[in-house]
Scaffold this active site. Structure first.
Site, short mmCIF file in Angstrom:
data_model
loop_
_atom_site.label_atom_id
_atom_site.label_comp_id
_atom_site.label_asym_id
_atom_site.label_seq_id
_atom_site.Cartn_x
_atom_site.Cartn_y
_atom_site.Cartn_z
N ASP A 1 0.83 -1.21 0.00
CA ASP A 1 0.00 0.00 0.00
C ASP A 1 0.86 1.26 0.00
O ASP A 1 1.82 1.37 0.77
CB ASP A 1 -0.88 0.03 1.25
CG ASP A 1 -1.74 -1.21 1.43
OD1 ASP A 1 -1.30 -2.30 1.06
OD2 ASP A 1 -2.85 -1.07 1.98
N HIS B 1 -1.11 4.43 -0.55
CA HIS B 1 -2.15 5.28 0.05
C HIS B 1 -1.91 6.78 -0.06
O HIS B 1 -1.96 7.51 0.93
CB HIS B 1 -2.34 4.90 1.52
CG HIS B 1 -3.31 3.77 1.73
ND1 HIS B 1 -4.59 3.78 1.24
CD2 HIS B 1 -3.16 2.58 2.38
CE1 HIS B 1 -5.21 2.66 1.58
NE2 HIS B 1 -4.35 1.90 2.26
N ASP C 1 -4.04 -0.44 -3.39
CA ASP C 1 -4.19 0.66 -2.43
C ASP C 1 -3.20 1.78 -2.71
O ASP C 1 -2.43 2.21 -1.85
CB ASP C 1 -4.07 0.15 -0.99
CG ASP C 1 -5.35 -0.55 -0.51
OD1 ASP C 1 -6.18 -0.90 -1.37
OD2 ASP C 1 -5.52 -0.72 0.71
N ASP D 1 -6.49 6.98 -1.54
CA ASP D 1 -7.24 7.17 -0.29
C ASP D 1 -6.31 7.41 0.89
O ASP D 1 -5.16 6.99 0.93
CB ASP D 1 -8.15 5.97 0.02
CG ASP D 1 -9.40 5.93 -0.85
OD1 ASP D 1 -9.78 6.99 -1.38
OD2 ASP D 1 -9.98 4.85 -1.00
N ARG D 2 -6.89 8.09 1.87
CA ARG D 2 -6.23 8.43 3.14
C ARG D 2 -5.12 9.46 2.97
O ARG D 2 -5.21 10.54 3.51
CB ARG D 2 -5.75 7.17 3.87
CG ARG D 2 -6.89 6.29 4.37
CD ARG D 2 -6.45 5.41 5.54
NE ARG D 2 -7.62 4.82 6.19
CZ ARG D 2 -8.06 3.59 6.00
NH1 ARG D 2 -7.43 2.80 5.13
NH2 ARG D 2 -9.10 3.13 6.64
N ASN E 1 -8.26 -3.18 -2.36
CA ASN E 1 -9.64 -2.92 -1.92
C ASN E 1 -9.97 -1.43 -1.93
O ASN E 1 -11.13 -1.05 -1.88
CB ASN E 1 -9.90 -3.51 -0.53
CG ASN E 1 -9.13 -2.80 0.56
OD1 ASN E 1 -7.91 -2.71 0.52
ND2 ASN E 1 -9.83 -2.30 1.56
N HIS E 2 -8.94 -0.56 -2.02
CA HIS E 2 -9.21 0.88 -2.13
C HIS E 2 -9.26 1.36 -3.57
O HIS E 2 -9.47 2.56 -3.79
CB HIS E 2 -8.18 1.68 -1.32
CG HIS E 2 -8.53 1.78 0.12
ND1 HIS E 2 -9.23 2.84 0.67
CD2 HIS E 2 -8.32 0.93 1.15
CE1 HIS E 2 -9.41 2.65 1.96
NE2 HIS E 2 -8.87 1.49 2.28
N HIS F 1 -3.57 -8.52 -3.31
CA HIS F 1 -3.66 -7.50 -2.27
C HIS F 1 -4.06 -8.04 -0.90
O HIS F 1 -3.41 -7.75 0.11
CB HIS F 1 -4.65 -6.40 -2.68
CG HIS F 1 -4.73 -5.30 -1.67
ND1 HIS F 1 -3.72 -4.38 -1.51
CD2 HIS F 1 -5.68 -4.98 -0.75
CE1 HIS F 1 -4.04 -3.55 -0.53
NE2 HIS F 1 -5.22 -3.89 -0.06
N ARG G 1 -12.58 -6.97 9.94
CA ARG G 1 -13.02 -5.84 9.12
C ARG G 1 -14.52 -5.84 8.86
O ARG G 1 -15.07 -4.85 8.38
CB ARG G 1 -12.30 -5.84 7.76
CG ARG G 1 -10.79 -5.80 7.86
CD ARG G 1 -10.17 -6.00 6.48
NE ARG G 1 -8.73 -6.12 6.51
CZ ARG G 1 -7.87 -5.11 6.43
NH1 ARG G 1 -8.33 -3.88 6.32
NH2 ARG G 1 -6.57 -5.32 6.47
N HIS H 1 -2.24 -4.85 2.36
CA HIS H 1 -3.56 -4.70 2.99
C HIS H 1 -3.54 -4.39 4.48
O HIS H 1 -4.54 -4.00 5.03
CB HIS H 1 -4.37 -5.98 2.71
CG HIS H 1 -5.84 -5.90 2.96
ND1 HIS H 1 -6.60 -4.81 2.62
CD2 HIS H 1 -6.70 -6.81 3.50
CE1 HIS H 1 -7.86 -5.05 2.93
NE2 HIS H 1 -7.94 -6.26 3.48
#
Length: 363
Positions: free
Chosen positions: A106, A108, A135, A138-139, A167-168, A216, A266, A293
């Site tokens: 990730d 991110h 990923d 995001d964030r 997943n993002h 991922h 999750r 992840h």
């Protein structure tokens, strides 16, 4: 709680009105007639990606500038065309002693840490391959910069620069954790929609040297799943992973220390134990699976008796976690070389700056 309830209601509404076979956001987009403002002071992008353009784009991003919207559209559309032609599980092999592949977890939206990866592991090239394991966005508040940089390199080196979906790279996550808002703030809603289409076309896994499956999330609820099942998976059948099925499990599952399988912390997916990993690797002739992840404080962790490796490449995640980042280099002999690194300074923009409905203050 109020803000979360608003997001849940809005998400339910968007799902209700969503049309699965909606026309592409590229429809009616005439790039040939789109004019770049004469005052634009960056390198021009013609019909093909160049290292010169990437170098200039990166400098612009470092200085808080954007690239022309026409170029954003060009990059996304070119990469969408490339990845649509790739299989659901890309298969690549390192055949020369001087050739390596660097596997990153990730990132991110942590653009300045991404640049540090390229500094530490070397610039992408036909002999210095990269695989980014989902990923990207995001964030972190430079998600458009990360995505465009990765996409530009994918366009420049389509057969040695690889991108797995995370997943993002999904609409639900992008609405909640900032990427959609960032695309709107820096470019347009249409840019987000094109990114969304391109995300749904990304491969879900990469098989390296026939020995390392990189995906991922992780493994499956069914022991009978094989690499052939991944090869045969039609990732175009549904753009978003949903709450069940092979795609969802590839993007969302996590390892656990206990044998067997357990419920996910999750709320989606599941957790799989070392015995699950061992059976999967033995059945498919693998040395290990490599997944991302999850934050790991040292940037990576070797689990499940060496058969499950987690790599996470966003150091000091969300400016609060204090973790290291890491990447893995693999060469012709299948030896894994781990590199850990710390976060580098970045401009004073907080994580989640573009998250919806004030969520930045909640997470």
């Amino acid at each position: 709680m109020t803000e979360c309830e608003k997001i849940v209601k809005r998400d339910a509404f968007l799902k209700a009105i969503e049309v699965e076979d909606a026309p592409s956001a590229a429809e009616g987009l005439d790039l040939d007639s789109m004019v770049v403002d004469p005052s634009y002071d960056g390198v021009k992008l013609e019909k093909e990606m160049t290292q010169e353009f990437i170098d200039d784009m990166i400098e612009r991003f470092k200085n808080g500038k954007k690239i022309a919207r026409k170029y954003v559209f060009q990059i996304i559309l070119a990469v969408m065309d490339i990845v649509k032609k790739e299989p659901t599980m890309v298969e690549t092999s390192i055949t020369e002693p001087s050739h390596t592949i660097t596997i990153c977890g990730d990132t991110h939206g942590q653009f300045f840490d991404l640049l540090n990866i390229f500094k530490l592991a070397g610039p992408p090239s036909p002999t210095n391959s990269y695989l980014f394991n989902g990923d990207f966005v995001d964030r972190g508040s430079w998600s458009t910069e990360v995505a465009l940089t990765l996409y530009a390199y994918k366009w420049l080196y389509p057969t040695s620069f690889f991108l797995n979906r995370g997943n993002h790279e999904t609409d639900d996550m992008n609405r909640m954790y900032g990427f959609e808002g960032e695309c709107r703030a820096k470019y347009t809603e249409r840019v987000f929609k094109l990114f969304s289409e391109s995300f749904s076309a990304l491969p879900l896994a990469t098989l390296v040297n026939s020995k390392f499956l990189v995906l991922h999330g992780g493994l499956f609820s069914d022991d009978n799943i094989t690499l052939d099942d991944i090869r045969k998976l039609n990732r175009f059948k549904q753009r978003q992973p949903g709450q069940s099925g092979l795609m969802m499990e590839m993007l969302w599952t996590d390892p656990q220390t206990a044998p067997g399988r357990g419920p996910s912390k999750r709320g989606v997916g599941l957790q799989f134990g070392p015995d699950v990993t061992k059976r999967f690797c033995e059945r498919n002739g693998l040395e290990a699976i490599i997944r991302s992840h999850e934050v790991r404080m040292e940037g990576y962790e070797v689990e499940h008796d060496g058969k499950c490796i987690t790599v996470f490449s966003a150091p000091h995640y969300c400016d609060s976690t204090g973790n290291k980042g890491a990447f893995i280099k693999i060469g012709k002999e299948n030896k894994m070389e781990f590199t850990k690194f710390n976060a580098v300074p970045h401009p004073d923009v907080k994580p989640m700056a573009y998250a919806s409905n004030g969520l930045a203050g909640l997470i």
